[in-house]
Design a protein around this motif. Structure first.
Motif, PDB file in Angstrom:
ATOM      1  N   VAL A  53       0.859  -1.174   0.000  1.00  0.00           N
ATOM      2  CA  VAL A  53       0.000   0.000   0.000  1.00  0.00           C
ATOM      3  C   VAL A  53       0.897   1.225   0.000  1.00  0.00           C
ATOM      4  O   VAL A  53       1.830   1.317   0.794  1.00  0.00           O
ATOM      5  CB  VAL A  53      -0.910   0.020   1.250  1.00  0.00           C
ATOM      6  CG1 VAL A  53      -1.732   1.288   1.295  1.00  0.00           C
ATOM      7  CG2 VAL A  53      -1.808  -1.194   1.277  1.00  0.00           C
ATOM      8  N   ALA A  54       0.610   2.163  -0.913  1.00  0.00           N
ATOM      9  CA  ALA A  54       1.370   3.405  -0.982  1.00  0.00           C
ATOM     10  C   ALA A  54       0.394   4.574  -0.994  1.00  0.00           C
ATOM     11  O   ALA A  54      -0.678   4.491  -1.597  1.00  0.00           O
ATOM     12  CB  ALA A  54       2.248   3.434  -2.225  1.00  0.00           C
ATOM     13  N   CYS A  55       0.777   5.651  -0.319  1.00  0.00           N
ATOM     14  CA  CYS A  55      -0.069   6.832  -0.227  1.00  0.00           C
ATOM     15  C   CYS A  55       0.835   8.056  -0.193  1.00  0.00           C
ATOM     16  O   CYS A  55       1.905   8.030   0.420  1.00  0.00           O
ATOM     17  CB  CYS A  55      -0.934   6.750   1.027  1.00  0.00           C
ATOM     18  SG  CYS A  55      -2.040   8.152   1.234  1.00  0.00           S
ATOM     19  N   VAL A  62      -3.025  -0.347 -10.224  1.00  0.00           N
ATOM     20  CA  VAL A  62      -4.373   0.081  -9.846  1.00  0.00           C
ATOM     21  C   VAL A  62      -4.236   1.272  -8.903  1.00  0.00           C
ATOM     22  O   VAL A  62      -3.552   1.199  -7.882  1.00  0.00           O
ATOM     23  CB  VAL A  62      -5.141  -1.049  -9.125  1.00  0.00           C
ATOM     24  CG1 VAL A  62      -6.499  -0.569  -8.677  1.00  0.00           C
ATOM     25  CG2 VAL A  62      -5.266  -2.255 -10.026  1.00  0.00           C
ATOM     26  N   SER A  63      -4.873   2.369  -9.261  1.00  0.00           N
ATOM     27  CA  SER A  63      -4.905   3.558  -8.409  1.00  0.00           C
ATOM     28  C   SER A  63      -6.352   3.807  -8.013  1.00  0.00           C
ATOM     29  O   SER A  63      -7.235   3.830  -8.865  1.00  0.00           O
ATOM     30  CB  SER A  63      -4.362   4.777  -9.143  1.00  0.00           C
ATOM     31  OG  SER A  63      -2.993   4.617  -9.407  1.00  0.00           O
ATOM     32  N   LEU A  64      -6.565   3.995  -6.728  1.00  0.00           N
ATOM     33  CA  LEU A  64      -7.907   4.230  -6.222  1.00  0.00           C
ATOM     34  C   LEU A  64      -8.004   5.631  -5.644  1.00  0.00           C
ATOM     35  O   LEU A  64      -7.135   6.024  -4.859  1.00  0.00           O
ATOM     36  CB  LEU A  64      -8.245   3.202  -5.134  1.00  0.00           C
ATOM     37  CG  LEU A  64      -8.170   1.731  -5.546  1.00  0.00           C
ATOM     38  CD1 LEU A  64      -8.377   0.849  -4.340  1.00  0.00           C
ATOM     39  CD2 LEU A  64      -9.211   1.439  -6.591  1.00  0.00           C
TER      40      LEU A  64
END
Length: 132
Positions: free
Chosen positions: A52-54, A126-128
């Protein structure tokens, strides 16, 4: 690394990473890599199956990177009373967190100890979007 960031920005970034740490219950030190550059603070966490990256806005005074235990960081930030948090990491990867009269230190590891992320092709990525 030296920066100022809004409390809600850290909480937004830590929530998905905290979910990963729940999957890895046997891990005492579940690291999250924090990398400050430009006007952004990037958080990355992995359990080697899921990553997970943010990236969130921050007032970065001095760039740099470190790893910190995500549960400890989330727990401290969640309980802080102010809105603006000052974060500073020294050469020994000790991260200091200042908010109003509160002061905490978290011992971490160097960002080079964090596992390298796999390279994905853009068609496999995939980018959300996130809701504010």
């Amino acid at each position: 690394m030296n920066l100022t960031i809004a409390k809600d920005q850290i909480l937004i970034a830590c929530r998905p990473s905290k979910t990963l740490s729940a999957r890895a219950r046997r891990c005492l030190f579940f690291p999250m890599c924090c990398c400050a550059r430009g006007k952004r603070l990037e958080f990355t966490a992995t359990d080697l199956d899921v990553t997970v990256a943010c990236s969130v806005e921050a007032n970065v005074k001095k760039g740099g990177s470190t790893t910190v235990p995500v549960k400890k960081l989330f727990g401290i930030v969640r309980e802080l009373g102010g809105n603006e948090i000052d974060i500073e990491t020294d050469d020994k990867n000790i991260t200091s967190i200042h908010c109003n009269s509160s002061f905490y230190k978290i011992h971490g590891l160097g960002a080079d100890e964090f596992p390298p992320l796999p390279k994905f092709k853009d068609d496999k990525k995939v980018s959300l979007p996130r809701k504010p």
